[in-house]
Design a protein around this motif. Sequence first.
Motif, PDB file in Angstrom:
ATOM      1  N   MET A   1      -5.913 -21.974 100.570  1.00  0.00           N
ATOM      2  CA  MET A   1      -5.029 -21.234  99.687  1.00  0.00           C
ATOM      3  C   MET A   1      -5.847 -20.588  98.572  1.00  0.00           C
ATOM      4  SD  MET A   1      -1.923 -20.436  99.634  1.00  0.00           S
ATOM      5  CE  MET A   1      -0.494 -21.205 100.237  1.00  0.00           C
ATOM      6  N   MET A   2      -5.496 -19.365  98.203  1.00  0.00           N
ATOM      7  CA  MET A   2      -6.191 -18.675  97.126  1.00  0.00           C
ATOM      8  C   MET A   2      -5.811 -19.310  95.787  1.00  0.00           C
ATOM      9  SD  MET A   2      -6.126 -14.653  96.052  1.00  0.00           S
ATOM     10  CE  MET A   2      -6.964 -14.122  97.511  1.00  0.00           C
ATOM     11  N   LYS A   3      -6.779 -19.390  94.901  1.00  0.00           N
ATOM     12  CA  LYS A   3      -6.575 -19.965  93.578  1.00  0.00           C
ATOM     13  C   LYS A   3      -6.571 -18.875  92.518  1.00  0.00           C
ATOM     14  CE  LYS A   3      -6.813 -24.060  95.345  1.00  0.00           C
ATOM     15  NZ  LYS A   3      -5.649 -24.883  95.477  1.00  0.00           N
ATOM     16  N   CYS A   4      -5.923 -19.165  91.396  1.00  0.00           N
ATOM     17  CA  CYS A   4      -5.876 -18.229  90.271  1.00  0.00           C
ATOM     18  C   CYS A   4      -7.278 -18.106  89.673  1.00  0.00           C
ATOM     19  CB  CYS A   4      -4.891 -18.711  89.211  1.00  0.00           C
ATOM     20  SG  CYS A   4      -4.865 -17.683  87.717  1.00  0.00           S
ATOM     21  N   TYR A   5      -7.768 -16.896  89.589  1.00  0.00           N
ATOM     22  CA  TYR A   5      -9.105 -16.627  89.059  1.00  0.00           C
ATOM     23  C   TYR A   5      -9.207 -17.029  87.590  1.00  0.00           C
ATOM     24  CZ  TYR A   5     -13.390 -14.105  87.992  1.00  0.00           C
ATOM     25  OH  TYR A   5     -14.650 -13.773  87.602  1.00  0.00           O
ATOM     26  N   ASP A   6      -8.227 -16.656  86.795  1.00  0.00           N
ATOM     27  CA  ASP A   6      -8.276 -16.961  85.367  1.00  0.00           C
ATOM     28  C   ASP A   6      -8.203 -18.464  85.110  1.00  0.00           C
ATOM     29  OD1 ASP A   6      -8.515 -14.278  84.836  1.00  0.00           O
ATOM     30  OD2 ASP A   6      -6.430 -14.009  84.196  1.00  0.00           O
ATOM     31  N   SER A   8      -9.262 -20.802  87.179  1.00  0.00           N
ATOM     32  CA  SER A   8     -10.514 -21.407  87.634  1.00  0.00           C
ATOM     33  C   SER A   8     -11.622 -21.252  86.602  1.00  0.00           C
ATOM     34  CB  SER A   8     -10.953 -20.814  88.974  1.00  0.00           C
ATOM     35  OG  SER A   8     -11.313 -19.470  88.835  1.00  0.00           O
ATOM     36  N   GLU A   9     -11.570 -20.203  85.790  1.00  0.00           N
ATOM     37  CA  GLU A   9     -12.562 -20.035  84.730  1.00  0.00           C
ATOM     38  C   GLU A   9     -12.443 -21.101  83.651  1.00  0.00           C
ATOM     39  OE1 GLU A   9     -12.110 -15.915  83.437  1.00  0.00           O
ATOM     40  OE2 GLU A   9     -13.942 -15.440  84.544  1.00  0.00           O
ATOM     41  N   THR A  10     -11.268 -21.715  83.524  1.00  0.00           N
ATOM     42  CA  THR A  10     -11.061 -22.774  82.531  1.00  0.00           C
ATOM     43  C   THR A  10     -11.075 -24.159  83.175  1.00  0.00           C
ATOM     44  OG1 THR A  10      -8.646 -22.631  82.700  1.00  0.00           O
ATOM     45  CG2 THR A  10      -9.722 -21.236  81.042  1.00  0.00           C
ATOM     46  N   GLY A  11     -11.416 -24.225  84.456  1.00  0.00           N
ATOM     47  CA  GLY A  11     -11.512 -25.508  85.142  1.00  0.00           C
ATOM     48  C   GLY A  11     -10.221 -26.013  85.756  1.00  0.00           C
ATOM     49  N   LYS A  12      -9.171 -25.218  85.760  1.00  0.00           N
ATOM     50  CA  LYS A  12      -7.894 -25.625  86.350  1.00  0.00           C
ATOM     51  C   LYS A  12      -7.847 -25.209  87.811  1.00  0.00           C
ATOM     52  CE  LYS A  12      -5.343 -25.142  82.030  1.00  0.00           C
ATOM     53  NZ  LYS A  12      -4.291 -24.373  81.344  1.00  0.00           N
ATOM     54  N   ASP A  13      -7.096 -25.951  88.613  1.00  0.00           N
ATOM     55  CA  ASP A  13      -6.966 -25.683  90.047  1.00  0.00           C
ATOM     56  C   ASP A  13      -5.501 -25.316  90.334  1.00  0.00           C
ATOM     57  OD1 ASP A  13      -7.602 -25.485  92.731  1.00  0.00           O
ATOM     58  OD2 ASP A  13      -7.249 -27.607  93.106  1.00  0.00           O
ATOM     59  N   VAL A  14      -5.169 -24.023  90.153  1.00  0.00           N
ATOM     60  CA  VAL A  14      -3.788 -23.550  90.307  1.00  0.00           C
ATOM     61  C   VAL A  14      -3.752 -22.495  91.412  1.00  0.00           C
ATOM     62  CG1 VAL A  14      -1.849 -22.423  89.139  1.00  0.00           C
ATOM     63  CG2 VAL A  14      -3.349 -23.958  87.858  1.00  0.00           C
ATOM     64  N   GLU A  15      -2.777 -22.600  92.312  1.00  0.00           N
ATOM     65  CA  GLU A  15      -2.653 -21.629  93.398  1.00  0.00           C
ATOM     66  C   GLU A  15      -2.198 -20.276  92.878  1.00  0.00           C
ATOM     67  OE1 GLU A  15      -0.291 -22.991  96.648  1.00  0.00           O
ATOM     68  OE2 GLU A  15      -1.496 -24.792  96.913  1.00  0.00           O
ATOM     69  N   ALA A  16      -2.742 -19.222  93.481  1.00  0.00           N
ATOM     70  CA  ALA A  16      -2.358 -17.859  93.111  1.00  0.00           C
ATOM     71  C   ALA A  16      -1.004 -17.523  93.719  1.00  0.00           C
ATOM     72  CB  ALA A  16      -3.411 -16.869  93.592  1.00  0.00           C
ATOM     73  N   LYS A  25      -7.926  -9.610  91.685  1.00  0.00           N
ATOM     74  CA  LYS A  25      -8.048 -11.052  91.570  1.00  0.00           C
ATOM     75  C   LYS A  25      -6.721 -11.759  91.811  1.00  0.00           C
ATOM     76  CE  LYS A  25      -8.485 -10.971  86.585  1.00  0.00           C
ATOM     77  NZ  LYS A  25      -9.125 -11.396  85.380  1.00  0.00           N
ATOM     78  N   GLY A  26      -6.821 -12.993  92.342  1.00  0.00           N
ATOM     79  CA  GLY A  26      -5.645 -13.827  92.546  1.00  0.00           C
ATOM     80  C   GLY A  26      -5.152 -14.350  91.210  1.00  0.00           C
ATOM     81  N   LEU A  27      -3.830 -14.398  91.048  1.00  0.00           N
ATOM     82  CA  LEU A  27      -3.235 -14.771  89.768  1.00  0.00           C
ATOM     83  C   LEU A  27      -2.088 -15.754  89.937  1.00  0.00           C
ATOM     84  CD1 LEU A  27      -2.894 -11.132  88.463  1.00  0.00           C
ATOM     85  CD2 LEU A  27      -4.647 -12.770  87.756  1.00  0.00           C
ATOM     86  N   CYS A  28      -1.974 -16.694  88.995  1.00  0.00           N
ATOM     87  CA  CYS A  28      -0.786 -17.534  88.922  1.00  0.00           C
ATOM     88  C   CYS A  28       0.270 -16.764  88.112  1.00  0.00           C
ATOM     89  CB  CYS A  28      -1.120 -18.878  88.268  1.00  0.00           C
ATOM     90  SG  CYS A  28      -1.525 -18.770  86.511  1.00  0.00           S
TER      91      CYS A  28
END
Length: 72
Positions: A1-6, A8-16, A25-28
């Motif tokens: 599954m694609m993850k939110c780019y923004d 991931s830059e802060t260390g969070k693992d959220v699906e886009a 870029k993939g976004l939540c």
Amino acid sequence: MMKCYDCSETGKDVEAAALCIVCGKGLCMDHSKEVKLQVSVGKPPEVKRLHKGLPHFMCNYCFDNTMEDAFD
């Protein structure tokens, strides 16, 4: 599954949930803005604008750097 780019830059693992139409870029949902783009149909001189625009998503960076107050 694609993850939110923004995220991931802060260390969070959220699906886009969307892709930015400008940079791709993939976004939540927290890092995206929905923009209704107007659609016109027909040939000049009989061009009509559809009542409902098409929904598109942009990341906050692209939205802040490409949108203007006069955009309708």
